[in-house]
Design a protein around this motif. Structure first.
Motif, PDB file in Angstrom:
ATOM      1  N   ILE A 276     -18.913  35.937  15.402  1.00  0.00           N
ATOM      2  CA  ILE A 276     -20.113  36.529  16.008  1.00  0.00           C
ATOM      3  C   ILE A 276     -19.849  36.848  17.559  1.00  0.00           C
ATOM      4  CG2 ILE A 276     -22.543  35.854  16.452  1.00  0.00           C
ATOM      5  CD1 ILE A 276     -22.412  33.538  14.423  1.00  0.00           C
ATOM      6  N   GLY A 277     -19.808  38.326  17.731  1.00  0.00           N
ATOM      7  CA  GLY A 277     -19.552  38.718  19.019  1.00  0.00           C
ATOM      8  C   GLY A 277     -20.816  38.978  19.768  1.00  0.00           C
ATOM      9  N   ALA A 278     -21.255  37.855  20.707  1.00  0.00           N
ATOM     10  CA  ALA A 278     -22.483  37.823  21.236  1.00  0.00           C
ATOM     11  C   ALA A 278     -22.204  38.119  22.633  1.00  0.00           C
ATOM     12  CB  ALA A 278     -23.126  36.768  21.211  1.00  0.00           C
ATOM     13  N   ALA A 279     -21.051  38.432  23.092  1.00  0.00           N
ATOM     14  CA  ALA A 279     -20.455  38.798  24.483  1.00  0.00           C
ATOM     15  C   ALA A 279     -20.971  40.160  24.902  1.00  0.00           C
ATOM     16  CB  ALA A 279     -19.053  38.364  24.641  1.00  0.00           C
ATOM     17  N   ALA A 280     -21.079  40.626  26.132  1.00  0.00           N
ATOM     18  CA  ALA A 280     -21.485  41.691  26.610  1.00  0.00           C
ATOM     19  C   ALA A 280     -19.805  42.164  27.339  1.00  0.00           C
ATOM     20  CB  ALA A 280     -22.417  41.820  27.815  1.00  0.00           C
ATOM     21  N   ARG A 307     -10.404  52.591  28.893  1.00  0.00           N
ATOM     22  CA  ARG A 307     -11.392  51.830  28.119  1.00  0.00           C
ATOM     23  C   ARG A 307     -10.689  50.368  27.671  1.00  0.00           C
ATOM     24  NH1 ARG A 307     -14.684  54.233  24.144  1.00  0.00           N
ATOM     25  NH2 ARG A 307     -14.773  52.132  23.333  1.00  0.00           N
ATOM     26  N   THR A 308     -11.713  49.287  27.544  1.00  0.00           N
ATOM     27  CA  THR A 308     -11.071  48.151  27.052  1.00  0.00           C
ATOM     28  C   THR A 308     -10.730  48.202  25.542  1.00  0.00           C
ATOM     29  OG1 THR A 308     -13.301  47.277  26.774  1.00  0.00           O
ATOM     30  CG2 THR A 308     -12.192  46.805  28.901  1.00  0.00           C
ATOM     31  N   PRO A 309     -10.167  47.050  24.779  1.00  0.00           N
ATOM     32  CA  PRO A 309     -10.132  47.036  23.546  1.00  0.00           C
ATOM     33  C   PRO A 309     -11.425  46.868  23.043  1.00  0.00           C
ATOM     34  CG  PRO A 309      -8.975  45.340  24.524  1.00  0.00           C
ATOM     35  CD  PRO A 309      -9.491  46.006  25.676  1.00  0.00           C
ATOM     36  N   ASP A 310     -12.023  47.309  21.744  1.00  0.00           N
ATOM     37  CA  ASP A 310     -13.003  46.946  21.199  1.00  0.00           C
ATOM     38  C   ASP A 310     -12.790  45.744  20.385  1.00  0.00           C
ATOM     39  OD1 ASP A 310     -15.323  46.429  19.559  1.00  0.00           O
ATOM     40  OD2 ASP A 310     -16.141  48.627  20.162  1.00  0.00           O
ATOM     41  N   ILE A 311     -13.110  44.580  20.729  1.00  0.00           N
ATOM     42  CA  ILE A 311     -12.766  43.316  20.112  1.00  0.00           C
ATOM     43  C   ILE A 311     -13.390  43.159  18.736  1.00  0.00           C
ATOM     44  CG2 ILE A 311     -12.800  40.743  20.153  1.00  0.00           C
ATOM     45  CD1 ILE A 311     -13.138  41.087  23.492  1.00  0.00           C
ATOM     46  N   LEU A 312     -14.857  43.386  18.790  1.00  0.00           N
ATOM     47  CA  LEU A 312     -15.509  43.454  17.459  1.00  0.00           C
ATOM     48  C   LEU A 312     -14.954  44.374  16.481  1.00  0.00           C
ATOM     49  CD1 LEU A 312     -18.192  42.287  16.377  1.00  0.00           C
ATOM     50  CD2 LEU A 312     -19.181  44.043  17.374  1.00  0.00           C
ATOM     51  N   SER A 313     -14.775  45.608  16.750  1.00  0.00           N
ATOM     52  CA  SER A 313     -14.127  46.599  15.712  1.00  0.00           C
ATOM     53  C   SER A 313     -12.682  46.276  15.285  1.00  0.00           C
ATOM     54  CB  SER A 313     -13.861  48.075  16.482  1.00  0.00           C
ATOM     55  OG  SER A 313     -15.095  48.680  17.087  1.00  0.00           O
ATOM     56  N   GLY A 328     -21.783  41.612  14.910  1.00  0.00           N
ATOM     57  CA  GLY A 328     -22.161  42.077  16.259  1.00  0.00           C
ATOM     58  C   GLY A 328     -23.531  42.460  17.016  1.00  0.00           C
ATOM     59  N   PHE A 329     -23.470  42.552  18.307  1.00  0.00           N
ATOM     60  CA  PHE A 329     -24.959  42.694  19.026  1.00  0.00           C
ATOM     61  C   PHE A 329     -24.746  44.045  19.654  1.00  0.00           C
ATOM     62  CE2 PHE A 329     -27.509  38.662  19.146  1.00  0.00           C
ATOM     63  CZ  PHE A 329     -26.657  37.945  18.342  1.00  0.00           C
ATOM     64  N   ALA A 330     -25.895  44.557  19.776  1.00  0.00           N
ATOM     65  CA  ALA A 330     -26.375  45.701  20.393  1.00  0.00           C
ATOM     66  C   ALA A 330     -27.340  45.538  21.427  1.00  0.00           C
ATOM     67  CB  ALA A 330     -26.580  46.634  19.425  1.00  0.00           C
ATOM     68  N   GLY A 342     -26.127  52.826  13.670  1.00  0.00           N
ATOM     69  CA  GLY A 342     -24.686  53.849  13.975  1.00  0.00           C
ATOM     70  C   GLY A 342     -23.705  52.890  14.258  1.00  0.00           C
ATOM     71  N   LYS A 343     -23.976  51.813  15.144  1.00  0.00           N
ATOM     72  CA  LYS A 343     -22.630  50.822  15.446  1.00  0.00           C
ATOM     73  C   LYS A 343     -22.288  50.058  14.256  1.00  0.00           C
ATOM     74  CE  LYS A 343     -23.673  50.543  20.411  1.00  0.00           C
ATOM     75  NZ  LYS A 343     -24.443  49.787  21.174  1.00  0.00           N
ATOM     76  N   LEU A 344     -23.214  49.545  13.429  1.00  0.00           N
ATOM     77  CA  LEU A 344     -23.126  48.756  12.039  1.00  0.00           C
ATOM     78  C   LEU A 344     -22.091  49.415  11.445  1.00  0.00           C
ATOM     79  CD1 LEU A 344     -24.083  46.317  10.278  1.00  0.00           C
ATOM     80  CD2 LEU A 344     -25.632  47.859   9.234  1.00  0.00           C
ATOM     81  N   ALA A 346     -20.038  52.370  12.308  1.00  0.00           N
ATOM     82  CA  ALA A 346     -18.946  52.742  13.023  1.00  0.00           C
ATOM     83  C   ALA A 346     -17.936  51.673  13.034  1.00  0.00           C
ATOM     84  CB  ALA A 346     -19.273  53.277  14.277  1.00  0.00           C
ATOM     85  N   LYS A 347     -18.515  50.365  13.404  1.00  0.00           N
ATOM     86  CA  LYS A 347     -17.706  49.366  13.629  1.00  0.00           C
ATOM     87  C   LYS A 347     -17.533  48.623  12.395  1.00  0.00           C
ATOM     88  CE  LYS A 347     -19.005  48.702  18.609  1.00  0.00           C
ATOM     89  NZ  LYS A 347     -18.513  47.847  19.746  1.00  0.00           N
ATOM     90  N   ARG A 348     -17.911  49.017  11.360  1.00  0.00           N
ATOM     91  CA  ARG A 348     -17.830  48.327   9.811  1.00  0.00           C
ATOM     92  C   ARG A 348     -18.108  46.990  10.073  1.00  0.00           C
ATOM     93  NH1 ARG A 348     -12.045  50.089   8.143  1.00  0.00           N
ATOM     94  NH2 ARG A 348     -11.610  50.287  10.366  1.00  0.00           N
TER      95      ARG A 348
HETATM   96  O1  C5P Z   1     -20.543  49.281  21.313  1.00  0.00           O
HETATM   97  P1  C5P Z   1     -21.323  48.223  22.236  1.00  0.00           P
HETATM   98  O2  C5P Z   1     -20.356  47.890  23.371  1.00  0.00           O
HETATM   99  O3  C5P Z   1     -22.458  48.036  22.346  1.00  0.00           O
HETATM  100  O4  C5P Z   1     -21.278  47.179  21.153  1.00  0.00           O
HETATM  101  C1  C5P Z   1     -21.535  45.841  21.330  1.00  0.00           C
HETATM  102  C2  C5P Z   1     -21.190  44.660  20.475  1.00  0.00           C
HETATM  103  O5  C5P Z   1     -19.494  45.234  20.463  1.00  0.00           O
HETATM  104  C3  C5P Z   1     -21.045  43.369  20.873  1.00  0.00           C
HETATM  105  O6  C5P Z   1     -21.007  42.760  19.710  1.00  0.00           O
HETATM  106  C4  C5P Z   1     -19.940  43.253  21.714  1.00  0.00           C
HETATM  107  O7  C5P Z   1     -19.612  41.670  21.955  1.00  0.00           O
HETATM  108  C5  C5P Z   1     -18.928  43.929  21.099  1.00  0.00           C
HETATM  109  N1  C5P Z   1     -18.081  44.640  21.925  1.00  0.00           N
HETATM  110  C6  C5P Z   1     -16.472  44.046  21.871  1.00  0.00           C
HETATM  111  N2  C5P Z   1     -15.669  44.855  22.615  1.00  0.00           N
HETATM  112  C7  C5P Z   1     -15.820  45.765  23.555  1.00  0.00           C
HETATM  113  C8  C5P Z   1     -17.286  46.204  23.518  1.00  0.00           C
HETATM  114  C9  C5P Z   1     -17.985  45.609  22.695  1.00  0.00           C
HETATM  115  O8  C5P Z   1     -16.305  43.275  21.177  1.00  0.00           O
HETATM  116  N3  C5P Z   1     -15.053  46.099  24.416  1.00  0.00           N
END
Ligand code: C5P
Length: 404
Positions: A276-280, A307-313, A328-330, A342-344, A346-348
């Motif tokens: 559960i990716g609730a972090a910002a 860009r940082t790595p997209d952990i959730l993706s 994920g959270f948006a 869209g994020k649902l 795109a990030k599968r």
């Molecule tokens: O694309 P956006 O940043 O709005 O997506 C938010 C979701 O993606 C959140 O669940 C957040 O935890 C996750 N996220 C992530 N790694 C990033 C950016 C967002 O895991 N670099």
């Protein structure tokens, strides 16, 4: 006082003995230790202390009868038994111990104790001769063998001017005894046997040794989710960005600072069943943080960010050891449903929980929130409520989706 029982739901059952007055102090101490407390009283207990006194201290209606229609409608007794993470009986009189040992269910308190699968703690208090009577000793031994925690009684002066073992343990001793025993595994809980990794809070991306790029995430939602998941029996790892929040009971916490550190900690916690990716998480980080404090010189300053790595993706894309559910959270300021769906895709993800930020009474720093969860073929809106309640409702939905 330290929040040693932070977030725990404690059902306090008060028996009919003179020590019932000390149970008032116990409610105060339990709440100081961070617990939420609901009180149920036997008929005898009400001869010593009024339900109103407990209500004033617990902040919740006191339950006194199985046959109270209004109370049952608000929260049925079986629901109350399920709500509890622990049930504490204090004072536990000789008669109440006998009835618990015998498995009676002829009043509210005995029924609650029989119906719950939460761990039970009894705190006996009675005249010392009643305590030492083999009947009582046998009953206590029976309860112990069933895994019931017995706290006290303590030795000392008793109400009738006599002295001996029979005094209710001091409230602070009861709180310490509760805090010292971890919540045991409860196979009947829906997340039992599942590992849940939750990320929460902001990340800080350092610009130089004194400055960073951060965001306004409080971490409250992620912490409430971790708490809710642990209370439903999950093995929870909470990867937390820089926040000052107490660690929920039964949760393993890993503190991190940057997006890169968060990614490392999340992957180190795998294999897991649910993420559960609730972090910002910051989307950009300085290409190269300055080794020394950046000096002011020119009128403007550009930052070179990458860009940082997209952990959730990345988590969702794992094919080896694919998780059972990735959520994920948006946080959006406009077109919430459109961007979330869209994020649902795109990030599968299996589910995305979206909320509108930048409005009064919701979002990042607030205690409450309104949000909508989307999954490929459905959605559910959650009305504005405290984050702790939303987190519980969200975990219930996650359990449903797991079973779907
Ligand atoms: O694309 P956006 O940043 O709005 O997506 C938010 C979701 O993606 C959140 O669940 C957040 O935890 C996750 N996220 C992530 N790694 C990033 C950016 C967002 O895991 N670099």
């Amino acid at each position: 006082m330290a929040q040693i029982l932070a977030g725990q739901h404690i059902l306090l059952c008060v028996g009919g003995g003179i020590a019932a007055y000390k149970a008032l102090e116990l409610v105060r101490r339990l709440r100081e230790a961070g617990a939420q407390v609901q009180v149920a009283m036997t008929a005898g207990a009400q001869q010593f202390v009024t339900p109103l006194s407990f209500q004033a201290l617990s902040g919740q209606p006191t339950r006194t009868s199985l046959w109270d229609h209004a109370a049952e409608q608000a929260m049925g007794h079986l629901e109350l038994a399920r709500w509890a993470d622990r049930v504490v009986v204090a004072p536990a009189t000789a008669d109440l111990l006998a009835r618990l040992a015998g498995g009676h269910a002829d009043d509210l308190v005995s029924t609650l104790c029989l119906a719950t699968d939460a761990p039970l703690t009894v705190c006996p208090a009675m005249n010392h001769r009643m305590w030492l009577n083999p009947a009582t000793q046998t009953n206590v031994e029976t309860l112990r063998q069933r895994g019931v925690q017995v706290v006290g009684p303590e030795d000392g002066p008793l109400a009738e001017g006599e002295s001996g073992p029979g005094r209710l343990s001091e409230p602070e001793h009861i709180v310490a005894a509760l805090a010292g025993t971890a919540l045991p595994a409860r196979p009947s809980l829906p997340l039992h046997g599942l590992k849940v990794v939750v990320s929460a809070g902001p990340t800080y991306e350092d610009l130089d040794p004194v400055r960073y790029l951060g965001n306004r995430s409080s971490g409250k939602m992620g912490f409430a989710i971790a708490d809710g998941a642990a209370r439903r029996g999950g093995e929870v790892v909470l990867v937390a960005g820089p926040v000052h929040l107490p660690t929920p009971a039964g949760v393993a916490r890993v503190d991190v600072r940057s997006a890169a550190q968060m990614r490392e900690a999340v992957f180190a916690a795998f294999p897991a069943d649910i993420y559960i990716g609730a972090a910002a998480v910051a989307d950009y980080t300085p290409r190269q943080p300055a080794a020394n404090k950046i000096k002011k010189s020119s009128e403007s300053l550009g930052l070179d960010l990458v860009r940082t790595p997209d952990i959730l993706s990345e988590v969702a894309a794992r094919t080896e050891g694919r998780l059972k559910l990735v959520v994920g959270f948006a946080a959006e300021t406009e077109n919430v449903a459109g961007y979330a769906r869209g994020k649902l895709q795109a990030k599968r993800l299996d589910m995305i929980v979206a909320n509108r930020v930048g409005i009064e009474g919701g979002g990042f720093e607030s205690d409450s929130n309104a949000m909508t969860a989307y999954w490929p073929d459905g959605e559910r809106a959650f009305a504005s409520a405290p984050k702790t309640q939303l987190a519980d409702e969200l975990i219930d939905l996650i359990v449903e989706r797991l079973q779907a």
